[in-house]
Design a protein around this motif. Structure first.
Motif, short mmCIF file in Angstrom:
data_model
loop_
_atom_site.label_atom_id
_atom_site.label_comp_id
_atom_site.label_asym_id
_atom_site.label_seq_id
_atom_site.Cartn_x
_atom_site.Cartn_y
_atom_site.Cartn_z
N LEU A 21 -8.38 -4.88 -0.44
CA LEU A 21 -9.01 -6.15 -0.28
C LEU A 21 -8.97 -6.14 -1.80
O LEU A 21 -9.76 -6.98 -2.44
CB LEU A 21 -10.75 -5.58 0.24
N GLY A 22 -7.76 -5.67 -2.23
CA GLY A 22 -7.93 -5.80 -3.58
C GLY A 22 -8.64 -5.59 -5.38
O GLY A 22 -8.47 -5.67 -5.95
N ALA A 23 -9.06 -4.56 -4.77
CA ALA A 23 -9.55 -3.39 -5.31
C ALA A 23 -8.57 -2.41 -6.35
O ALA A 23 -7.60 -1.98 -5.71
CB ALA A 23 -10.47 -2.33 -4.59
N GLN A 75 -1.09 -4.20 -7.62
CA GLN A 75 -2.84 -4.83 -7.39
C GLN A 75 -2.78 -6.40 -6.93
O GLN A 75 -3.23 -6.97 -6.10
CB GLN A 75 -3.43 -3.86 -8.67
N ILE A 109 -15.00 -8.39 -5.90
CA ILE A 109 -13.93 -7.86 -6.97
C ILE A 109 -12.84 -9.73 -7.60
O ILE A 109 -12.21 -9.29 -8.39
CB ILE A 109 -12.54 -7.33 -5.86
N ARG A 110 -13.28 -10.40 -6.96
CA ARG A 110 -12.37 -12.31 -6.64
C ARG A 110 -12.67 -12.78 -7.87
O ARG A 110 -12.49 -14.02 -8.37
CB ARG A 110 -11.51 -12.62 -5.46
N LEU A 127 -11.28 -13.50 2.59
CA LEU A 127 -10.61 -13.45 1.32
C LEU A 127 -9.50 -14.57 0.76
O LEU A 127 -8.23 -14.92 -0.10
CB LEU A 127 -10.05 -12.01 1.01
N LEU A 140 0.87 -1.25 -0.16
CA LEU A 140 0.25 0.19 -0.27
C LEU A 140 1.06 1.28 0.16
O LEU A 140 0.22 2.35 -0.47
CB LEU A 140 -0.97 -0.45 1.36
N ARG A 162 -1.19 -7.28 -3.47
CA ARG A 162 -2.47 -6.72 -2.86
C ARG A 162 -3.89 -8.03 -2.87
O ARG A 162 -4.09 -7.91 -1.54
CB ARG A 162 -3.13 -5.63 -3.37
N LYS A 163 -4.58 -8.43 -3.73
CA LYS A 163 -5.44 -10.15 -3.77
C LYS A 163 -4.49 -10.65 -2.72
O LYS A 163 -5.55 -11.47 -1.63
CB LYS A 163 -5.50 -10.36 -4.96
N MET A 221 -8.70 -0.99 -1.40
CA MET A 221 -7.09 -1.19 -1.98
C MET A 221 -5.93 -2.70 -1.37
O MET A 221 -6.34 -3.51 -2.02
CB MET A 221 -6.36 0.24 -2.34
#
Lengths: 336, 231
Positions: free
Chosen positions: B137-139, A74, A104-105, A152, A51, A77-78, B135
């Protein structure tokens, strides 16, 4: 290997807030990051969570070198979710909060429902599923934020002071939950805290940050003091204007020092205190930390002494006992 | 005093009897004001969002300019748009002058700064942690932006309502670009100005009441959404 970090720095203006020479973080373990306010803990956590960008240095994540470009970060971050000290829940229901990352996933609605129920069950918040998330208490918010991260199934959960803003009842629940997440889901955990006991209780490894640098010692016995030169090799430090301590080095003015709790010598109680840096105090706390025994001694200021378990069995100190101890110069580290 | 009292009574009777001329004027007013608010929202909300969300050189200057435009008199915009759409203007061939479209163009220009500035304020009030949370959380950037937009929704709606309140009560643009043609471009404010010139106060006061009623409704809505923003 989860993270491999080398020569990592973060600079804000002219201030270096993070300067880590090298660090390896293993998979499926719990790491505690200890340090005083402003030591760079949260900044470090943000970099680990992709981040924030480091000013220089290299980070490898799961043996892959990380390129700190938005397009590359990005997807990473997942796999890494950060839970803030004061987590933000979106102004919608608890269910929708948990659904956000899953959608989102591109996970189907049916599967989302199953995962969300399971995650809320784990944190004991299933009956709050349709409650407005922004109206929950601090402890409930922290638990929902953990459930949102848990849903997640990330590789890593980063928690910034997970128990600092909740009541003691919820603190216990959150600590148990973090342990459960690591045990059952095999998710790596890295959390920051000011609480040495909490770190020792929960973490497999403890890292100490001070002024952005990793230290080898613990967070115990960290004091601000005023030093005045005694002779060429030593100075006299006054801690909290009460305790005087002879420290190595020629220092003057305000300093910070740390005393290694494992290097403090316990003296025979009946012996008369003599010599340099000898103190006496009442034992107020005894706890077990791994293979060591941690003893809190009130001697005008609060000292922590850590001794091996067999030494403890031999001496058998009890809470309320008066204890004499000596702080050798070699146990003192001047920080600034 | 009797004169004012009589006018008020007559105005109330006119409004209650649903006079066709009165209804036609109210309908034109609502149509042009709603259209201009819609267009200004379509331009001002994304623009405000972009300015609030992104960091770029001269951002503060842009905000200062927009703040200045908030105080722009309607006649200045009327003159500017007139120069563009009159027969000699570059949009002259489209024959827009003295039409409802002309009023909509002018009013849209009037309230774009209002919507933009209020949107910037609404977005800026949203805690930065919402974006960071999305972000982590993957956005991606767009998805994170949508979360911020969602959190600022009440503030944005309040911005649009404030803009509608501005255009429904303006007179300069409607008069200069609409021409106050009866049944076509005559709005509540231009009709009131005309009736005043003629010394006929009944219709003017009736329209005044309706305008006040609409403004009151707008303010109620505005306060409702502002209240939601604060909670």
């Amino acid at each position: 290997m989860l993270y491999l970090i080398s020569r990592l720095t973060k600079v804000y203006g002219s201030r270096t807030v993070l300067d880590i020479e090298s660090l390896e973080i293993m998979e499926k373990k719990i790491y505690a990051l200890l340090g005083p306010n402003g030591s760079g803990k949260t900044t470090f956590l943000k970099i680990l969570g992709f981040l924030d960008l480091p000013t220089s240095g290299n980070v490898q994540y799961c043996t892959r070198p990380v390129r700190f470009l938005e397009s590359q970060l990005q997807p990473l971050r997942k796999e890494v979710v950060m839970v803030n000290q004061h987590p933000i829940l979106f102004t919608t229901t608890v269910y929708r909060n948990l659904e956000f990352g899953l959608r989102i996933r591109k996970i189907s609605k049916k599967k989302c429902a199953y995962i969300i129920d399971e995650a809320l069950d784990m944190v004991g918040m299933r009956h709050f599923s349709q409650a407005p998330a922004h109206r929950l208490s601090g402890g409930e918010t922290q638990r929902v934020a953990l459930a949102r991260a848990l849903a997640l199934s990330p590789q890593v959960i980063l928690c910034d002071e997970p128990t600092s803003s909740v009541d003691p009842e919820n603190q216990g629940a959150i600590i148990n939950l973090l342990r459960q997440i690591n045990d059952e889901k095999q998710i790596s955990l890295i959390f920051t805290t000011h609480n040495q006991s909490q770190a020792s209780m929960l973490a497999h490894h403890t890292l100490f940050l001070d002024h952005g640098k990793l230290g080898t010692t613990s967070y115990d016995n960290l004091f601000a003091a005023v030093a005045s030169r005694k002779d060429e090799n030593s100075s006299l430090c006054k801690i909290q204007n009460t305790v005087e301590l002879v420290v190595p080095g020629d220092r003057d003015g305000e300093i910070r020092l740390m005393i290694d709790p494992e290097k403090i010598d316990i003296l025979e109680t009946r012996k008369k205190d003599h010599g340099e840096n000898c103190f006496r105090g009442n034992i107020v706390q005894i706890t077990k930390e791994g293979g060591k025994i941690r003893i809190g001694v009130d001697s005008e200021i609060y000292f922590i002494i850590r001794m091996p378990a067999d030494d403890y069995t031999r001496r058998k100190p009890m809470v309320g006992d008066n204890m004499a101890f000596r702080i050798p110069r070699k146990s003192i580290k001047l920080l600034s | 005093m009797d004169f004012l009292f009589d006018s008020i009574i007559s105005a109330i009777l006119l409004a209650v009897s649903l006079d066709t001329e009165l209804l036609s004027i109210v309908a034109v007013s609502l149509k042009v004001s709603s259209s201009s608010t819609l267009f200004a929202g379509m331009i001002g909300v994304p623009l405000g969002f972009f300015i609030a969300f992104e960091s770029f050189k001269g951002k503060q200057l842009v905000i200062t300019c927009l703040n200045t435009l908030l105080a722009l008199p309607t006649v200045v915009i009327g003159l500017f748009v007139y120069a563009l759409i009159s027969r000699r203007g570059i949009f002259g061939p489209f024959d827009l002058l003295y039409s409802q479209k002309a009023i909509i163009i002018g009013q849209t220009m009037l309230i774009i700064p209002v919507v933009t500035i209020f949107t910037i304020a609404a977005i800026s009030r949203i805690d930065e942690r919402y974006r960071k949370t999305a972000m982590t959380l993957g956005a991606n950037r767009l998805q994170a932006a949508c979360i911020v937009m969602r959190e600022a929704r009440f503030g944005i709606v309040a911005a649009v309502i404030a803009a509608f309140g501005r255009v429904i009560s303006e007179v300069g643009i409607s008069m200069m670009l609409g021409g106050n043609a009866k049944g076509f471009t005559r709005t509540m404010t231009t009709a009131m100005a005309l009736e005043y010139d003629k010394g006929e106060f009944t219709l003017a006061i009736a329209l005044g009441f309706i305008l006040l009623f609409l403004s009151f409704g707008m303010n109620l809505l505005f306060n409702f959404f502002q209240g939601r923003t604060e909670t």
